[in-house]
Scaffold this motif. Structure first.
Motif, mmCIF file in Angstrom:
data_model
loop_
_atom_site.group_PDB
_atom_site.id
_atom_site.type_symbol
_atom_site.label_atom_id
_atom_site.label_comp_id
_atom_site.label_asym_id
_atom_site.label_seq_id
_atom_site.Cartn_x
_atom_site.Cartn_y
_atom_site.Cartn_z
ATOM 1 N N ASP A 41 79.433 27.104 -63.081
ATOM 2 C CA ASP A 41 80.123 26.487 -61.938
ATOM 3 C C ASP A 41 79.171 26.061 -60.811
ATOM 4 O O ASP A 41 79.258 24.927 -60.337
ATOM 5 C CB ASP A 41 81.221 27.397 -61.405
ATOM 6 N N PRO A 42 78.252 26.912 -60.357
ATOM 7 C CA PRO A 42 77.328 26.435 -59.320
ATOM 8 C C PRO A 42 76.423 25.294 -59.787
ATOM 9 O O PRO A 42 76.058 24.425 -58.997
ATOM 10 C CB PRO A 42 76.497 27.680 -58.976
ATOM 11 N N ILE A 43 76.088 25.292 -61.062
ATOM 12 C CA ILE A 43 75.290 24.185 -61.606
ATOM 13 C C ILE A 43 76.096 22.890 -61.529
ATOM 14 O O ILE A 43 75.597 21.855 -61.065
ATOM 15 C CB ILE A 43 74.854 24.476 -63.059
ATOM 16 N N GLU A 44 77.349 22.960 -61.948
ATOM 17 C CA GLU A 44 78.194 21.766 -61.908
ATOM 18 C C GLU A 44 78.419 21.302 -60.466
ATOM 19 O O GLU A 44 78.358 20.098 -60.171
ATOM 20 C CB GLU A 44 79.527 22.024 -62.604
ATOM 21 N N ALA A 45 78.639 22.247 -59.552
ATOM 22 C CA ALA A 45 78.827 21.881 -58.143
ATOM 23 C C ALA A 45 77.581 21.199 -57.576
ATOM 24 O O ALA A 45 77.683 20.240 -56.801
ATOM 25 C CB ALA A 45 79.186 23.122 -57.325
ATOM 26 N N ASP A 51 75.863 13.585 -56.314
ATOM 27 C CA ASP A 51 76.593 12.339 -56.585
ATOM 28 C C ASP A 51 76.682 11.961 -58.051
ATOM 29 O O ASP A 51 76.848 10.784 -58.387
ATOM 30 C CB ASP A 51 76.028 11.168 -55.768
ATOM 31 N N ILE A 52 76.554 12.941 -58.934
ATOM 32 C CA ILE A 52 76.829 12.677 -60.346
ATOM 33 C C ILE A 52 78.345 12.730 -60.496
ATOM 34 O O ILE A 52 78.978 13.696 -60.066
ATOM 35 C CB ILE A 52 76.132 13.707 -61.255
ATOM 36 N N PRO A 53 78.953 11.712 -61.075
ATOM 37 C CA PRO A 53 80.416 11.678 -61.179
ATOM 38 C C PRO A 53 80.976 12.898 -61.929
ATOM 39 O O PRO A 53 80.401 13.348 -62.923
ATOM 40 C CB PRO A 53 80.691 10.390 -61.960
ATOM 41 N N LYS A 54 82.095 13.408 -61.420
ATOM 42 C CA LYS A 54 82.696 14.619 -61.984
ATOM 43 C C LYS A 54 82.998 14.502 -63.472
ATOM 44 O O LYS A 54 82.858 15.470 -64.208
ATOM 45 C CB LYS A 54 83.956 14.998 -61.214
ATOM 46 N N HIS A 55 83.385 13.337 -63.923
ATOM 47 C CA HIS A 55 83.726 13.181 -65.340
ATOM 48 C C HIS A 55 82.496 13.294 -66.253
ATOM 49 O O HIS A 55 82.623 13.407 -67.463
ATOM 50 C CB HIS A 55 84.472 11.857 -65.591
ATOM 51 N N MET A 56 81.293 13.319 -65.665
ATOM 52 C CA MET A 56 80.065 13.390 -66.461
ATOM 53 C C MET A 56 79.403 14.771 -66.442
ATOM 54 O O MET A 56 78.403 14.981 -67.119
ATOM 55 C CB MET A 56 79.062 12.359 -65.940
ATOM 56 N N THR A 57 79.947 15.710 -65.673
ATOM 57 C CA THR A 57 79.203 16.944 -65.434
ATOM 58 C C THR A 57 79.612 18.144 -66.285
ATOM 59 O O THR A 57 78.833 19.090 -66.390
ATOM 60 C CB THR A 57 79.299 17.354 -63.957
ATOM 61 N N GLY A 58 80.774 18.163 -66.885
ATOM 62 C CA GLY A 58 81.245 19.351 -67.609
ATOM 63 C C GLY A 58 80.282 19.831 -68.674
ATOM 64 O O GLY A 58 79.704 20.928 -68.593
ATOM 65 N N ILE A 59 80.061 19.009 -69.687
ATOM 66 C CA ILE A 59 79.158 19.370 -70.781
ATOM 67 C C ILE A 59 77.718 19.429 -70.272
ATOM 68 O O ILE A 59 76.944 20.302 -70.670
ATOM 69 C CB ILE A 59 79.299 18.384 -71.953
ATOM 70 N N ALA A 60 77.369 18.526 -69.359
ATOM 71 C CA ALA A 60 76.003 18.508 -68.829
ATOM 72 C C ALA A 60 75.654 19.825 -68.139
ATOM 73 O O ALA A 60 74.535 20.322 -68.275
ATOM 74 C CB ALA A 60 75.830 17.338 -67.864
ATOM 75 N N TYR A 62 76.755 22.792 -68.876
ATOM 76 C CA TYR A 62 76.496 23.757 -69.950
ATOM 77 C C TYR A 62 75.096 23.528 -70.529
ATOM 78 O O TYR A 62 74.365 24.478 -70.809
ATOM 79 C CB TYR A 62 77.541 23.641 -71.064
ATOM 80 N N GLU A 63 74.717 22.274 -70.700
ATOM 81 C CA GLU A 63 73.404 21.959 -71.257
ATOM 82 C C GLU A 63 72.280 22.364 -70.306
ATOM 83 O O GLU A 63 71.231 22.835 -70.750
ATOM 84 C CB GLU A 63 73.309 20.475 -71.619
ATOM 85 N N VAL A 64 72.485 22.186 -69.005
ATOM 86 C CA VAL A 64 71.483 22.630 -68.032
ATOM 87 C C VAL A 64 71.343 24.156 -68.109
ATOM 88 O O VAL A 64 70.228 24.684 -68.153
ATOM 89 C CB VAL A 64 71.848 22.176 -66.598
ATOM 90 N N ALA A 65 72.470 24.854 -68.127
ATOM 91 C CA ALA A 65 72.427 26.320 -68.231
ATOM 92 C C ALA A 65 71.716 26.744 -69.514
ATOM 93 O O ALA A 65 70.908 27.682 -69.510
ATOM 94 C CB ALA A 65 73.835 26.904 -68.173
ATOM 95 N N ALA A 66 71.984 26.053 -70.605
ATOM 96 C CA ALA A 66 71.342 26.390 -71.880
ATOM 97 C C ALA A 66 69.839 26.153 -71.819
ATOM 98 O O ALA A 66 69.056 26.959 -72.341
ATOM 99 C CB ALA A 66 71.966 25.577 -73.019
ATOM 100 N N ALA A 67 69.419 25.075 -71.170
ATOM 101 C CA ALA A 67 67.978 24.784 -71.063
ATOM 102 C C ALA A 67 67.269 25.867 -70.248
ATOM 103 O O ALA A 67 66.186 26.332 -70.625
ATOM 104 C CB ALA A 67 67.763 23.410 -70.426
ATOM 105 N N VAL A 68 67.871 26.286 -69.153
ATOM 106 C CA VAL A 68 67.267 27.330 -68.331
ATOM 107 C C VAL A 68 67.297 28.666 -69.080
ATOM 108 O O VAL A 68 66.323 29.429 -69.054
ATOM 109 C CB VAL A 68 67.965 27.432 -66.958
ATOM 110 N N ALA A 69 68.393 28.939 -69.764
ATOM 111 C CA ALA A 69 68.477 30.168 -70.570
ATOM 112 C C ALA A 69 67.375 30.188 -71.617
ATOM 113 O O ALA A 69 66.719 31.215 -71.827
ATOM 114 C CB ALA A 69 69.850 30.271 -71.236
#
Length: 178
Positions: A41-45, A51-60, A62-69
């Motif tokens: 959630d904080p990553i998506e926020a 200014d990344i559109p909300k419709h583009m951030t859901g899966i992205a 998760y992918e950011v969290a996975a990359a950091v993990a």
């Protein structure tokens, strides 16, 4: 040079509807075992604030969290991921990551068996994530209908009646840590 002990990393992934208690469990586990939390959630926020559109951030997100993990797993750290993980596709992200890094994957699904308690949590909570409004109960009900059944093993924790400390102890016991 002496022998090096290789410790198998763990990827602990919490899941569950908003207000189910997954973040409380993730935070308690982090304090107890000394592992970082990556919360979607904080990553998506942050993406929305950029200014990344909300419709583009859901899966992205998760992918950011996975990359950091993955970067943390590479250096031998256990990682805790805090996310709803409502669909098999999201859960598969963590399966693939654990396979790539040869980490032990532990899903922890939080649920609240008392609808009144769950609703009260949602109506009273203030998470304070800049740029992310708190979710209304009606949306939680919609998310429940969208939540896909599980096809993989997981630790299931009913958060309705126990303290955060007791929930963490239950998870640790089910993980074989106590």
């Amino acid at each position: 040079m002496g022998e090096r002990t290789v410790r198998r990393t763990r990827l602990i992934v919490t899941a569950g509807l908003p207000g189910s208690g997954k973040s409380i469990i993730a935070e308690g586990l982090a304090r107890t075992i000394g592992a970082p939390i990556l919360s979607v959630d904080p990553i998506e926020a942050a993406m929305w604030r950029s200014d990344i559109p909300k419709h583009m951030t859901g899966i992205a997100a998760y992918e950011v969290a996975a990359a950091v993990a993955e970067e943390n797993l590479k250096v031998g750290l256990t990682v805790i991921v805090d996310a709803v993980n409502p669909v098999e596709a999201a859960r598969a992200t963590w399966v693939r990551l654990s396979e790539r890094q040869k980490s032990k994957l532990i899903f922890v699904e939080a649920y609240c068996s008392d609808e009144g308690v769950h609703r009260k949590r949602i109506e009273n909570r203030v998470r304070g994530i800049t740029g992310m409004p708190d979710i209304p109960w009606e949306r939680v009900q919609e998310r429940r209908a969208e939540y896909e059944p599980w096809s993989m093993d997981r630790v299931m924790i009913d958060t309705a009646k126990k303290s955060p400390e007791a929930l963490v102890q239950d998870v640790l016991m089910q993980m074989g840590e106590v």
